[in-house]
Design an enzyme around this catalytic site. Structure first.
Site, short mmCIF file in Angstrom:
data_model
loop_
_atom_site.label_atom_id
_atom_site.label_comp_id
_atom_site.label_asym_id
_atom_site.label_seq_id
_atom_site.Cartn_x
_atom_site.Cartn_y
_atom_site.Cartn_z
N GLU A 41 43.55 35.77 29.50
CA GLU A 41 44.20 37.06 29.23
C GLU A 41 45.14 37.27 30.39
O GLU A 41 44.72 37.49 31.53
CB GLU A 41 43.13 38.16 29.16
CG GLU A 41 43.71 39.55 29.00
CD GLU A 41 42.63 40.63 29.20
OE1 GLU A 41 41.48 40.44 28.74
OE2 GLU A 41 42.94 41.65 29.83
N ARG A 45 51.18 42.52 34.68
CA ARG A 45 51.30 43.27 35.94
C ARG A 45 52.24 42.61 36.91
O ARG A 45 52.41 43.08 38.02
CB ARG A 45 49.93 43.36 36.62
CG ARG A 45 48.93 44.19 35.89
CD ARG A 45 47.63 44.25 36.67
NE ARG A 45 46.54 44.39 35.75
CZ ARG A 45 45.27 44.22 36.05
NH1 ARG A 45 44.92 43.92 37.29
NH2 ARG A 45 44.35 44.36 35.14
N LYS A 128 37.16 46.47 24.70
CA LYS A 128 36.94 46.06 26.09
C LYS A 128 36.20 47.22 26.76
O LYS A 128 36.67 48.36 26.70
CB LYS A 128 38.31 45.85 26.74
CG LYS A 128 38.31 45.72 28.24
CD LYS A 128 39.71 45.36 28.71
CE LYS A 128 39.79 45.36 30.22
NZ LYS A 128 40.90 44.56 30.73
#
Ligand code: 3PG
Length: 210
Positions: A41, A45, A128
């Protein structure tokens, strides 16, 4: 079940990666694959993130998703780069809508019963659980599972090898995610041996828990 979710349910581990250099994408994907965990994943960022996703799609059998997706426009960028799924730290109706329009799987973040209920109402059964350690750990996942038996969790945030068993023993946990499998500094410095070692240790633990 969606093939990406089936894949995560089989491997039970999701390496969450923060990659600063696009040239690390290929060796990282190869390292993870060789160590028995062909997925990542990739968090949006860093400026390199979309290039990293794109480069990783060239690795055969490798399943790449986009993490830290907080705006609808990022969904389109991630899908264009080749992301097979999208992960949000929280639940956003706008991101959810965009994922539906583009036909890409969304795994939204939840930390409370109210957030989980909203995600389930939106048809998102796999969530999540974030930030897992700070939000109550495995005990919280177990507590949330009682009133919401259809929910499947991917706990992420503050988890390391030591806590893995606590989460993976819960039947409501599909997989556990985290950056400890491929830490940012190890990726940055090109310490792929360390990553391979940590991933093998984790996959061995998963085998023992089966
Ligand atoms: C995430 O983006 O999913 C989390 O920040 C990862 O958390 P960790 O670094 O504590 O594993």
């Amino acid at each position: 079940m969606n093939d990406v979710l089936e894949f995560h349910g089989r491997h039970r581990l999701v390496p969450v990666v923060v990659v600063d250099r696009a040239d690390r994408a290929w060796p990282l994907a190869e390292t993870l694959s060789d160590a028995g965990l062909p997925s990542a994943e990739v968090t949006l960022r860093t400026p390199a993130a979309l290039s990293v996703i794109s480069a990783m799609t060239a690795c055969p059998g490798f399943v790449v998703g986009a993490g830290t997706v907080v705006r609808p426009a990022q969904v389109e960028q991630a899908v264009a780069a080749g992301a097979r799924y999208v992960v949000s730290p929280g639940f956003s109706a706008a991101v959810d809508r965009e994922c539906r329009q583009l036909g890409v799987l969304l795994v939204p973040g939840v930390a409370t019963a109210t957030e989980l209920q909203a995600a389930l109402e939106a048809g998102r059964d796999v969530v999540k659980f974030f930030p897992a350690a700070a939000a109550g750990g495995a005990a919280m996942v177990a507590a949330l599972s009682a009133p919401f038996p259809s929910a499947r969790f991917v706990p992420t945030g503050g988890i390391g090898a030591a806590e893995l068993g606590d989460y993976l023993r819960l039947t409501s946990v599909l997989a556990v995610g985290g950056t400890w499998l491929a830490p940012r500094d190890a990726v940055d410095s090109g310490d792929f041996e360390r990553i391979a070692r940590d991933v093998r240790e984790a996959t061995t633990l998963v085998e023992h828990l089966r």
